[in-house]
Design a protein around this motif. Structure first.
Motif, short mmCIF file in Angstrom:
data_model
loop_
_atom_site.label_atom_id
_atom_site.label_comp_id
_atom_site.label_asym_id
_atom_site.label_seq_id
_atom_site.Cartn_x
_atom_site.Cartn_y
_atom_site.Cartn_z
N GLY A 120 0.81 -1.20 0.00
CA GLY A 120 0.00 0.00 0.00
C GLY A 120 0.85 1.26 0.00
O GLY A 120 0.44 2.29 0.54
N ASP A 121 2.01 1.18 -0.61
CA ASP A 121 2.98 2.29 -0.65
C ASP A 121 2.76 3.06 -1.95
O ASP A 121 3.30 2.70 -3.00
CB ASP A 121 4.40 1.73 -0.57
N TYR A 122 1.99 4.14 -1.89
CA TYR A 122 1.65 4.88 -3.10
C TYR A 122 2.86 5.56 -3.73
O TYR A 122 2.92 5.70 -4.95
CB TYR A 122 0.56 5.90 -2.80
N ASP A 123 3.81 5.98 -2.91
CA ASP A 123 5.00 6.60 -3.48
C ASP A 123 5.81 5.59 -4.28
O ASP A 123 6.33 5.90 -5.36
CB ASP A 123 5.87 7.21 -2.37
N LEU A 124 5.90 4.37 -3.78
CA LEU A 124 6.61 3.31 -4.51
C LEU A 124 5.86 2.94 -5.78
O LEU A 124 6.47 2.72 -6.83
CB LEU A 124 6.79 2.08 -3.61
N ILE A 125 4.53 2.88 -5.70
CA ILE A 125 3.74 2.62 -6.91
C ILE A 125 4.00 3.70 -7.95
O ILE A 125 4.22 3.41 -9.13
CB ILE A 125 2.23 2.57 -6.56
N LYS A 126 4.03 4.95 -7.50
CA LYS A 126 4.26 6.07 -8.42
C LYS A 126 5.62 5.98 -9.08
O LYS A 126 5.76 6.20 -10.30
CB LYS A 126 4.11 7.38 -7.66
N ARG A 127 6.65 5.65 -8.31
CA ARG A 127 8.00 5.55 -8.88
C ARG A 127 8.13 4.39 -9.85
O ARG A 127 9.00 4.42 -10.74
CB ARG A 127 9.04 5.38 -7.75
N SER A 128 7.28 3.38 -9.68
CA SER A 128 7.43 2.15 -10.46
C SER A 128 6.58 2.08 -11.71
O SER A 128 6.83 1.24 -12.58
CB SER A 128 7.11 0.94 -9.56
N LEU A 129 5.57 2.93 -11.82
CA LEU A 129 4.67 2.90 -12.99
C LEU A 129 5.36 3.57 -14.18
O LEU A 129 4.90 4.60 -14.69
CB LEU A 129 3.34 3.58 -12.67
N GLN A 130 6.45 2.99 -14.60
CA GLN A 130 7.24 3.52 -15.71
C GLN A 130 7.53 2.38 -16.69
O GLN A 130 7.93 1.29 -16.29
CB GLN A 130 8.58 4.08 -15.20
N ASP A 131 7.31 2.65 -17.97
CA ASP A 131 7.57 1.67 -19.02
C ASP A 131 8.60 2.24 -19.99
O ASP A 131 8.32 3.18 -20.72
CB ASP A 131 6.26 1.35 -19.75
N VAL A 132 9.79 1.66 -19.98
CA VAL A 132 10.86 2.18 -20.84
C VAL A 132 11.04 1.35 -22.11
O VAL A 132 11.91 1.65 -22.93
CB VAL A 132 12.21 2.22 -20.06
N ILE A 133 10.22 0.32 -22.30
CA ILE A 133 10.39 -0.59 -23.44
C ILE A 133 9.25 -0.52 -24.44
O ILE A 133 9.46 -0.32 -25.65
CB ILE A 133 10.58 -2.04 -22.94
N ILE A 134 8.01 -0.69 -23.98
CA ILE A 134 6.86 -0.79 -24.89
C ILE A 134 6.22 0.57 -25.16
O ILE A 134 5.94 0.92 -26.32
CB ILE A 134 5.81 -1.76 -24.32
N GLU A 135 5.98 1.33 -24.12
CA GLU A 135 5.28 2.61 -24.28
C GLU A 135 5.95 3.57 -25.27
O GLU A 135 5.24 4.19 -26.08
CB GLU A 135 5.13 3.29 -22.92
N PRO A 136 7.29 3.70 -25.25
CA PRO A 136 7.90 4.63 -26.21
C PRO A 136 7.61 4.30 -27.68
O PRO A 136 7.60 5.19 -28.52
CB PRO A 136 9.40 4.49 -25.91
N VAL A 137 7.35 3.03 -27.97
CA VAL A 137 7.05 2.62 -29.34
C VAL A 137 5.56 2.74 -29.64
O VAL A 137 5.14 3.38 -30.61
CB VAL A 137 7.53 1.17 -29.59
N ARG A 138 4.73 2.16 -28.79
CA ARG A 138 3.29 2.15 -29.05
C ARG A 138 2.65 3.53 -28.91
O ARG A 138 1.63 3.81 -29.53
CB ARG A 138 2.60 1.16 -28.11
N SER A 139 3.22 4.39 -28.11
CA SER A 139 2.63 5.72 -27.93
C SER A 139 2.61 6.52 -29.22
O SER A 139 1.81 7.44 -29.38
CB SER A 139 3.39 6.49 -26.85
N LEU A 140 3.47 6.15 -30.17
CA LEU A 140 3.50 6.83 -31.46
C LEU A 140 2.21 6.62 -32.25
O LEU A 140 1.90 7.40 -33.16
CB LEU A 140 4.70 6.34 -32.29
N LEU A 141 1.45 5.57 -31.91
CA LEU A 141 0.19 5.27 -32.59
C LEU A 141 -0.99 6.05 -32.01
O LEU A 141 -2.08 6.03 -32.57
CB LEU A 141 -0.12 3.77 -32.52
N ILE A 142 -0.78 6.71 -30.86
CA ILE A 142 -1.87 7.39 -30.16
C ILE A 142 -1.67 8.90 -30.25
O ILE A 142 -0.72 9.43 -29.68
CB ILE A 142 -1.93 6.95 -28.69
N PRO A 143 -2.54 9.60 -30.95
CA PRO A 143 -2.39 11.06 -31.10
C PRO A 143 -2.36 11.78 -29.75
O PRO A 143 -3.19 11.50 -28.87
CB PRO A 143 -3.62 11.46 -31.92
#
Length: 329
Positions: A217-240
């Motif tokens: 239940g550590d929201y600060d740790l959840i916040k620090r961890s909700l990062q995607d450095v592999i898939i999001e940078p590629v797929r985000s190009l498809l979303i205006p």
């Protein structure tokens, strides 16, 4: 004596930023409904589909709900005739597990109709076959939360090992679905075939951190961890306007924001309904700037998964209908 059952299976958010193909959680809404009825034909039939705009096939072998039911019946050695009505209550190609919801609703319904010979966990491989029909890949990060509810980790695919992850009860998801469509096959085809070791290490750390944050239940740790450095940078190009939508969510108090499944839906997590509403308004505003309308869903994590909405069975000359209310606990 013919029997009938109505079942709902929820939409899901898969990947959850850093957890490509291994993390997912269920929403309260939207979702799909099926109505199954036993028949004397010894065949599986698909008599009706609504809400799909005529896009989905009535061919039993090509429809996820119908195909998995047929596979299930063969597995348990049953020749029970089943007629299916599928009611799509969620958009196709949304990144919210549309095919998974259909498959799970059908499987859960037929299993309940026949006296529950298999557990929910035992139904998972059949649901995954529905995903193979829909997208060519039998992944479990949508079907597992749709069936089991809650937040799940797919620890292993061979052998299949699904782990339910405890999570804070006040965790809320905000999901916006832009009125565009991205095919799962297309979103997978653009992914890189290899990644840098330093990126893999960062991603592994984020997955571990997110799971630890959820359990503690550590929201600060959840916040620090909700990062995607592999898939999001590629797929985000498809979303205006993705980057601006994400930034708007974070500035409105989101713990994190990323792509739901293969997109185009975008999800954000927060720890209150009030903040979730502010996030929704900010995300919608950024999409409207470029003339894109969107559907918005705000939902606590659905800890129930697939559920029975009602049953009918013959009693004399009449059908008796009973309804089970929804409870998210």
């Amino acid at each position: 004596m013919n029997k009938q059952i109505k079942v709902f299976a929820p939409a899901t958010v898969a990947n959850v930023a850093c957890g490509f193909d291994v993390l997912g959680f269920a929403l309260n809404e939207p979702g799909d409904e099926v109505i199954l009825q036993t028949t004397d034909s010894n065949e599986v039939t698909l008599s009706k589909i609504t809400g799909d705009g005529g896009k989905l096939p009535l061919d039993v072998s090509k429809n996820t709900a119908a195909a998995v039911i047929k596979h299930y019946l063969a597995h348990i050695g049953s020749r029970q005739g089943i007629d299916i009505q599928l009611h799509k209550r969620m958009p196709l190609g949304s990144g919210l597990g549309s095919s998974a919801a259909s498959a799970v609703a059908g499987l859960f319904a037929v299993n309940e109709l026949l006296g529950s010979p298999l557990t929910r966990a035992e139904l998972l491989p059949f649901a995954m076959e529905g995903e193979r029909i829909a997208s060519g890949a039998a992944h479990a990060d949508n079907v597992a939360p749709a069936l089991l509810g809650g937040f799940v980790l797919v620890r292993s695919y061979n052998p299949l090992d699904i782990v339910s992850i405890p999570f804070p009860k006040d965790l809320v998801a905000t999901v916006v679905h832009p009125q565009i469509e991205i095919r799962t096959e297309d979103a997978r085809s653009i992914l890189k075939k290899s990644i840098l070791l330093k990126d893999a290490i960062q991603q592994w750390g984020n997955i571990g951190g997110l799971i630890a944050g959820l359990i503690q239940g550590d929201y600060d740790l959840i916040k620090r961890s909700l990062q995607d450095v592999i898939i999001e940078p590629v797929r985000s190009l498809l979303i205006p306007n993705f980057d601006k939508v994400k930034q708007a969510a974070l500035e409105s108090g989101a713990l994190g924001c990323s792509i739901s499944g293969s997109g185009p839906s975008i999800f954000a997590l927060s720890n209150s309904l009030a903040i979730a509403g502010e996030i929704a308004s900010a995300m919608r505003k950024e999409l409207k700037v470029i003339g894109i309308d969107c559907d918005v869903y705000i939902s606590p994590i659905n800890n129930v998964g697939a559920r029975v909405l009602g049953v009918q069975q013959e009693k004399g000359e009449n059908l008796v209908f009973t309804h089970s209310s929804y409870a998210n606990d």
